[in-house]
Motif scaffolding. Sequence first.
Motif, PDB file in Angstrom:
ATOM      1  N   ASP A  39       0.811  -1.350   0.222  1.00 56.62           N
ATOM      2  CA  ASP A  39       0.016  -0.005  -0.235  1.00 56.62           C
ATOM      3  C   ASP A  39       0.779   1.243   0.267  1.00 56.62           C
ATOM      4  O   ASP A  39       0.296   2.521   0.181  1.00 56.62           O
ATOM      5  CB  ASP A  39      -1.067  -0.145   1.256  1.00 56.62           C
ATOM      6  N   SER A  40       2.069   1.073  -0.101  1.00 51.80           N
ATOM      7  CA  SER A  40       2.862   2.318  -0.346  1.00 51.80           C
ATOM      8  C   SER A  40       3.684   2.331  -1.382  1.00 51.80           C
ATOM      9  O   SER A  40       4.113   1.199  -2.089  1.00 51.80           O
ATOM     10  CB  SER A  40       3.696   2.699   0.860  1.00 51.80           C
ATOM     11  N   PHE A  41       4.365   3.452  -1.772  1.00 45.98           N
ATOM     12  CA  PHE A  41       5.028   3.428  -3.335  1.00 45.98           C
ATOM     13  C   PHE A  41       6.577   3.860  -2.730  1.00 45.98           C
ATOM     14  O   PHE A  41       6.984   4.752  -2.175  1.00 45.98           O
ATOM     15  CB  PHE A  41       4.605   4.972  -3.575  1.00 45.98           C
ATOM     16  N   HIS A  47      10.867   2.599  -4.254  1.00 42.68           N
ATOM     17  CA  HIS A  47      11.711   2.387  -5.214  1.00 42.68           C
ATOM     18  C   HIS A  47      12.041   0.566  -5.347  1.00 42.68           C
ATOM     19  O   HIS A  47      12.600   0.215  -6.339  1.00 42.68           O
ATOM     20  CB  HIS A  47      13.108   2.810  -5.065  1.00 42.68           C
ATOM     21  N   ARG A  48      11.741   0.068  -4.307  1.00 40.93           N
ATOM     22  CA  ARG A  48      11.959  -1.542  -4.207  1.00 40.93           C
ATOM     23  C   ARG A  48      10.747  -2.440  -4.195  1.00 40.93           C
ATOM     24  O   ARG A  48      11.044  -3.524  -3.895  1.00 40.93           O
ATOM     25  CB  ARG A  48      13.037  -1.772  -3.087  1.00 40.93           C
ATOM     26  N   HIS A  49       9.728  -1.731  -4.181  1.00 39.69           N
ATOM     27  CA  HIS A  49       8.479  -2.967  -4.087  1.00 39.69           C
ATOM     28  C   HIS A  49       7.567  -2.662  -5.155  1.00 39.69           C
ATOM     29  O   HIS A  49       7.073  -1.538  -5.704  1.00 39.69           O
ATOM     30  CB  HIS A  49       7.580  -2.365  -2.704  1.00 39.69           C
ATOM     31  N   LEU A  50       7.009  -4.084  -5.658  1.00 39.06           N
ATOM     32  CA  LEU A  50       6.227  -4.136  -6.829  1.00 39.06           C
ATOM     33  C   LEU A  50       4.871  -4.922  -6.115  1.00 39.06           C
ATOM     34  O   LEU A  50       4.973  -5.669  -5.293  1.00 39.06           O
ATOM     35  CB  LEU A  50       6.810  -4.886  -7.856  1.00 39.06           C
ATOM     36  N   ASN A  79      15.167  -1.052  10.071  1.00 33.80           N
ATOM     37  CA  ASN A  79      14.537  -0.177   9.060  1.00 33.80           C
ATOM     38  C   ASN A  79      15.342   0.149   7.953  1.00 33.80           C
ATOM     39  O   ASN A  79      16.648  -0.250   7.973  1.00 33.80           O
ATOM     40  CB  ASN A  79      13.918   1.227   9.555  1.00 33.80           C
ATOM     41  N   THR A  80      14.869   0.698   6.737  1.00 38.45           N
ATOM     42  CA  THR A  80      15.586   0.704   5.696  1.00 38.45           C
ATOM     43  C   THR A  80      16.914   1.611   5.527  1.00 38.45           C
ATOM     44  O   THR A  80      17.997   0.964   5.044  1.00 38.45           O
ATOM     45  CB  THR A  80      14.588   1.488   4.522  1.00 38.45           C
ATOM     46  N   GLU A  81      16.910   2.404   6.476  1.00 39.85           N
ATOM     47  CA  GLU A  81      18.064   3.570   6.750  1.00 39.85           C
ATOM     48  C   GLU A  81      19.021   2.587   7.482  1.00 39.85           C
ATOM     49  O   GLU A  81      20.136   2.745   6.942  1.00 39.85           O
ATOM     50  CB  GLU A  81      17.348   4.509   7.506  1.00 39.85           C
ATOM     51  N   GLU A 118      20.542  -3.446   0.416  1.00 42.75           N
ATOM     52  CA  GLU A 118      19.209  -3.528   0.332  1.00 42.75           C
ATOM     53  C   GLU A 118      19.004  -5.298   0.203  1.00 42.75           C
ATOM     54  O   GLU A 118      19.713  -5.784  -0.455  1.00 42.75           O
ATOM     55  CB  GLU A 118      18.744  -2.984  -0.862  1.00 42.75           C
ATOM     56  N   GLU A 119      17.791  -5.527   0.724  1.00 39.40           N
ATOM     57  CA  GLU A 119      17.402  -7.038   0.907  1.00 39.40           C
ATOM     58  C   GLU A 119      17.156  -7.534  -0.528  1.00 39.40           C
ATOM     59  O   GLU A 119      16.353  -6.877  -1.260  1.00 39.40           O
ATOM     60  CB  GLU A 119      16.201  -6.958   1.874  1.00 39.40           C
ATOM     61  N   ILE A 120      17.574  -8.763  -0.761  1.00 37.50           N
ATOM     62  CA  ILE A 120      17.332  -9.452  -1.928  1.00 37.50           C
ATOM     63  C   ILE A 120      16.671 -10.677  -1.396  1.00 37.50           C
ATOM     64  O   ILE A 120      16.066 -11.386  -2.517  1.00 37.50           O
ATOM     65  CB  ILE A 120      18.489  -9.701  -3.069  1.00 37.50           C
ATOM     66  N   GLU A 154      13.698  -9.280  -9.435  1.00 33.00           N
ATOM     67  CA  GLU A 154      13.804  -7.814  -9.995  1.00 33.00           C
ATOM     68  C   GLU A 154      14.693  -7.203  -9.207  1.00 33.00           C
ATOM     69  O   GLU A 154      15.501  -6.340  -9.653  1.00 33.00           O
ATOM     70  CB  GLU A 154      12.546  -7.169  -9.918  1.00 33.00           C
ATOM     71  N   ARG A 155      14.813  -7.422  -7.817  1.00 31.30           N
ATOM     72  CA  ARG A 155      15.794  -6.664  -7.009  1.00 31.30           C
ATOM     73  C   ARG A 155      17.153  -7.251  -7.206  1.00 31.30           C
ATOM     74  O   ARG A 155      18.140  -6.427  -7.009  1.00 31.30           O
ATOM     75  CB  ARG A 155      15.360  -7.232  -5.249  1.00 31.30           C
ATOM     76  N   VAL A 156      17.293  -8.718  -7.605  1.00 29.44           N
ATOM     77  CA  VAL A 156      18.672  -8.881  -7.802  1.00 29.44           C
ATOM     78  C   VAL A 156      19.477  -8.239  -9.126  1.00 29.44           C
ATOM     79  O   VAL A 156      20.327  -7.846  -9.122  1.00 29.44           O
ATOM     80  CB  VAL A 156      18.840 -10.490  -8.122  1.00 29.44           C
TER      81      VAL A 156
HETATM   82  P1  ATP Z   1      10.088  -8.406   2.729  1.00 29.24           P
HETATM   83  O1  ATP Z   1       8.917  -8.248   1.971  1.00 29.24           O
HETATM   84  O2  ATP Z   1      10.901  -9.443   2.849  1.00 29.24           O
HETATM   85  O3  ATP Z   1       9.707  -8.074   4.177  1.00 29.24           O
HETATM   86  P2  ATP Z   1      11.075  -5.859   2.583  1.00 29.24           P
HETATM   87  O4  ATP Z   1      12.379  -5.439   1.871  1.00 29.24           O
HETATM   88  O5  ATP Z   1       9.746  -5.019   2.341  1.00 29.24           O
HETATM   89  O6  ATP Z   1      10.935  -7.159   2.041  1.00 29.24           O
HETATM   90  P3  ATP Z   1      10.577  -5.558   5.439  1.00 29.24           P
HETATM   91  O7  ATP Z   1      11.081  -6.574   6.434  1.00 29.24           O
HETATM   92  O8  ATP Z   1       9.176  -5.752   4.820  1.00 29.24           O
HETATM   93  O9  ATP Z   1      11.556  -5.929   3.871  1.00 29.24           O
HETATM   94  O10 ATP Z   1      10.727  -4.196   5.471  1.00 29.24           O
HETATM   95  C1  ATP Z   1      12.218  -3.561   6.002  1.00 29.24           C
HETATM   96  C2  ATP Z   1      12.158  -2.045   6.204  1.00 29.24           C
HETATM   97  O11 ATP Z   1      11.637  -1.512   4.939  1.00 29.24           O
HETATM   98  C3  ATP Z   1      10.855  -2.064   7.154  1.00 29.24           C
HETATM   99  O12 ATP Z   1      11.289  -1.879   8.603  1.00 29.24           O
HETATM  100  C4  ATP Z   1      10.401  -0.477   6.592  1.00 29.24           C
HETATM  101  O13 ATP Z   1      11.098   0.424   7.187  1.00 29.24           O
HETATM  102  C5  ATP Z   1      10.918  -0.562   5.219  1.00 29.24           C
HETATM  103  N1  ATP Z   1       9.587  -0.901   4.514  1.00 29.24           N
HETATM  104  C6  ATP Z   1       8.953  -2.085   4.059  1.00 29.24           C
HETATM  105  N2  ATP Z   1       7.991  -2.110   3.396  1.00 29.24           N
HETATM  106  C7  ATP Z   1       7.799  -0.591   3.053  1.00 29.24           C
HETATM  107  C8  ATP Z   1       6.846  -0.074   2.131  1.00 29.24           C
HETATM  108  N3  ATP Z   1       5.953  -0.809   1.641  1.00 29.24           N
HETATM  109  N4  ATP Z   1       6.819   1.177   2.379  1.00 29.24           N
HETATM  110  C9  ATP Z   1       7.864   1.913   2.948  1.00 29.24           C
HETATM  111  N5  ATP Z   1       8.905   1.295   3.458  1.00 29.24           N
HETATM  112  C10 ATP Z   1       8.825  -0.098   3.725  1.00 29.24           C
END
Ligand code: ATP
Length: 466
Positions: free
Chosen positions: A241-243, A245-248, A334-336, A388-390, A439-441
């Motif tokens: 539900d959010s936008f 650069h790494r979620h589809l 978190n992402t940061e 970044e997580e793959i 796509e992330r790889v």
């Molecule tokens: P996965 O689907 O494996 O969980 P992911 O990269 O989304 O992959 P998460 O563990 O969901 O990993 O998220 C890691 C961090 O990324 C979260 O703690 C949050 O800060 C951020 N994050 C995750 N999903 C979102 C999103 N949809 N929008 C913004 N930030 C997000």
Amino acid sequence: GRKWTAIEFLKEDLKDKEVLIRGRVQTTRAVGKNIGFLVLRERGFTVQCVVTVAPELVSRQMVKFATSLSRESYVDVEGVVSVPGVAIKGASQQVEIQVRKLYCVGKAIPNLPINIEDAARSEAEIEKALQAGEQLVRVNQDTRLNFRVLDIRTPANQAIFRIQCQVENIFRQFLLSEGFVGIHTPKLIAGSSEGGSAVFKLDYKGQPACLAQSPQLHKQMAICGDFGRVFEIGPVFRAEDSFTHRHLCEFTGLDVETEIKEHYSEVMDIVDRLFVSMFDNLNENFKKELEAIGRQYPFEPLKYLRKTLRLTFQEGVQMLKDAGVEVDPYGDLNTEAERKLGQLVRDKYDTEFYILHRYPLAVRPFYTMPCYDDPAYSNSFDVFIRGEEIISGAQRVHIPELLTTRAEACGIDVKTISTYIDSFRYGAPPHGGFGVGLERVVMLFCALNNIRKTSLFPRDPLRLAP
Ligand code: ATP
Ligand code: AMO
């Protein structure tokens, strides 16, 4: 049939030979009424064709026709290869075609929404062109995606999807060579497979159903069914539900599940061997493609070690703490914090590819096995490229009572997964696995800034077309 020559192979050894080629019109230029030039393109390779009025062979009308062809039209050309004394600017091939016959076999409309030459330029080239006063349109991401069929014609995009195909290919070949069986699990399922709400709901002939968030439950059930080691390449649906650069909302999952003999490190060993051989293979066999991407989106080759670095979550937390970043030792990064840890790891260990394992149990899905020695932690891991997580992976709970307790503790309605839980009542081996986002790889191996660049027709919260 007639013999066709690919533009890529138009070289000096064909001098004075007659050839038949097909390409798209990249540019046209008339010089007076008797001479015209057109550059034809075929999959990233370009050649200059010259149409010169000559009695019996080429009329003025033909020169006019050739030079008024719209860009991106498909044409067939019969002509003779010649080698001019000077370098040919604006074409990849250093020979010319003296045109004898020319047929337009697929006309493009005159005003295209994207100019491929502009869309193929790097940021640096755009800056330079603008400073030189050139007229040029910067093609933004949304326009590219709206007209994706045009956008994917650029050399960088052509290369991205060839690399993506190879990542998938190596994944399959590697796992087959290690005794894994490829499977296909259903994408229409009764409930959420990962816990959480990010599911697309639908009506399955009157029953509530979901698009599979992962093959998680069924790949484990395949292990209960005695396949020993399985993999799957297939679509994964997430109602993000959010936008970002790494979620589809739809991506391609590369999934693995295997019996474990003694320790979940056996699963991480597979990640290690698979990815080191994948990166080696890409660097060795896909140089041209990597260069094509780098010309438009410059990047440094990925730094990785022969044996992939493994850090525990606690070690990661400590590294962050030492660098002045406080994080909850029982929470998620978190992402940061993930990015920051990626930098710290690169600086200390000289690698941009590493595994972080033994995550806090509280931040992992219900099916994750708690650590035997400390149930606040779990036999799980994430894998990172450039911070970044793959990949996510883990040993799974294969004891039905514990699985039920864990599912309930995570707020899951166990009725929706009862056949899954039952699978473990019939005898199940210890097992584990992981899921990779294709796509992330590709995005992170090539240091691209947006996952939409590595999805052919991306699906995100706002985009369902094209
Ligand atoms: P996965 O689907 O494996 O969980 P992911 O990269 O989304 O992959 P998460 O563990 O969901 O990993 O998220 C890691 C961090 O990324 C979260 O703690 C949050 O800060 C951020 N994050 C995750 N999903 C979102 C999103 N949809 N929008 C913004 N930030 C997000
Ligand atoms: P997870 O939810 O972490 O784990 O997903 C596995 C991998 O899939 C990729 N990924 C995504 N890619 C693009 N868009 C998204 N919205 C998205 N969400 C995830 C990431 C991620 O690492 N069942 C577990 C895997 C397992 O344990 O076997 C799972 O689905 O690269």
